[in-house]
Enzyme design. Structure first.
Site, PDB file in Angstrom:
ATOM      1  CG  ASP A  71      -1.706   1.151   1.403  1.00  0.00           C
ATOM      2  OD1 ASP A  71      -1.527   2.212   0.391  1.00  0.00           O
ATOM      3  OD2 ASP A  71      -2.494   1.279   2.287  1.00  0.00           O
ATOM      4  CD1 TRP A  96       2.657  -4.480   4.015  1.00  0.00           C
ATOM      5  CD2 TRP A  96       1.785  -5.092   6.358  1.00  0.00           C
ATOM      6  NE1 TRP A  96       1.571  -5.193   3.904  1.00  0.00           N
ATOM      7  CE2 TRP A  96       0.855  -5.600   5.156  1.00  0.00           C
ATOM      8  CE3 TRP A  96       1.136  -5.192   7.457  1.00  0.00           C
ATOM      9  CZ2 TRP A  96      -0.110  -6.041   5.235  1.00  0.00           C
ATOM     10  CZ3 TRP A  96       0.332  -5.821   7.584  1.00  0.00           C
ATOM     11  CH2 TRP A  96      -0.623  -6.289   6.530  1.00  0.00           C
ATOM     12  CG  ASP A 115       6.488   2.862   4.153  1.00  0.00           C
ATOM     13  OD1 ASP A 115       6.219   2.027   3.127  1.00  0.00           O
ATOM     14  OD2 ASP A 115       5.808   3.025   5.125  1.00  0.00           O
ATOM     15  CG  ASN A 143      -1.206  -2.574   3.639  1.00  0.00           C
ATOM     16  OD1 ASN A 143      -2.436  -1.859   3.870  1.00  0.00           O
ATOM     17  ND2 ASN A 143      -1.250  -3.123   2.562  1.00  0.00           N
ATOM     18  CG  ASP A 144      -4.243   3.088   5.132  1.00  0.00           C
ATOM     19  OD1 ASP A 144      -3.421   3.625   4.823  1.00  0.00           O
ATOM     20  OD2 ASP A 144      -5.402   3.197   5.275  1.00  0.00           O
ATOM     21  CB  VAL A 145       0.886   1.712   9.202  1.00  0.00           C
ATOM     22  CG1 VAL A 145       1.755   2.257  10.068  1.00  0.00           C
ATOM     23  CG2 VAL A 145      -0.337   1.352   9.660  1.00  0.00           C
TER      24      VAL A 145
HETATM   25  N1  ABN Z   1       3.080   2.458   4.101  1.00  0.00           N
HETATM   26  C1  ABN Z   1       2.681   3.333   3.213  1.00  0.00           C
HETATM   27  C2  ABN Z   1       1.945   4.277   3.693  1.00  0.00           C
HETATM   28  C3  ABN Z   1       2.391   5.453   4.193  1.00  0.00           C
HETATM   29  C4  ABN Z   1       1.575   6.660   4.783  1.00  0.00           C
HETATM   30  C5  ABN Z   1       0.317   6.103   4.834  1.00  0.00           C
HETATM   31  C6  ABN Z   1      -0.273   4.842   4.444  1.00  0.00           C
HETATM   32  C7  ABN Z   1       0.408   4.012   3.952  1.00  0.00           C
END
Ligand code: ABN
Length: 170
Positions: A71, A96, A115, A143-145
């Site tokens: 993501d 992730w 990332d 994974n939306d992090v």
């Molecule tokens: N890991 C990618 C990402 C970064 C920032 C926000 C959502 C997803």
């Protein structure tokens, strides 16, 4: 007995005259290092093969096999590659993890989605395949992090997809 004593003394003296302590240490060192390296060589080759599988596909396309659980923006479209961050950004050590099937050999591989951090969002090649992703209330499985943690900047730029190794299958 006196004869044996004399013989051993003579032989010991001859040996001591012919050999040096440095030479003996050198020989011992060569034996130890050489001996240790021999069993390591095939292991090193095996792990290199595991982390570099035969591949096909375009690493700048969201269809690429390694991106099954990604993501984010593909770093290959942002001046980096599927394995490396673009210049001026830093790879996050916290990631992730996904498991993707390589179509070439049919095996599953553990993929680390590191990332790249330190520049504003790349904005190119957004890819959301999300295999295995769970809602954010399962923070360990989402994974939306933004994984830009443990880096000098927390600003997200793009995501890589590094092959960690063959997944364990039972
Ligand atoms: N890991 C990618 C990402 C970064 C920032 C926000 C959502 C997803």
């Amino acid at each position: 007995m006196k004869f044996l004593d004399t013989l051993f003394e003579q032989k010991s003296r001859q040996l001591a005259q012919r050999s040096s302590r440095r030479g003996m240490l050198k020989g011992l060192g060569t034996l130890l290092v050489g001996g240790a390296a021999i069993p390591l060589l095939p292991v090193a080759r095996a792990s290199a093969a595991a982390s570099k599988p035969a591949e096909e596909g375009d690493p700048n396309s969201c269809d690429y096999w390694r991106y099954c659980a990604i993501d984010g923006f593909l770093c290959g479209c942002c001046g980096g590659s599927a394995n490396t961050c673009p210049p001026g950004t830093e790879m996050s050590p916290i990631t992730w993890i996904g498991t993707c099937r390589n179509p070439v050999d049919g095996r599953n591989y553990v993929i680390s989605y590191n990332d790249c951090c330190g520049k504003s969002s790349c904005g190119a090649c957004l890819c959301q395949r999300d295999e295995g992703d769970r809602p954010p209330y399962r923070s360990d499985k989402t994974n939306d992090v933004n994984w830009c943690l443990g880096t000098s900047s927390a600003v997200y730029h793009c995501s890589t997809a590094v092959v960690v190794g063959v997944a364990f299958e039972d």
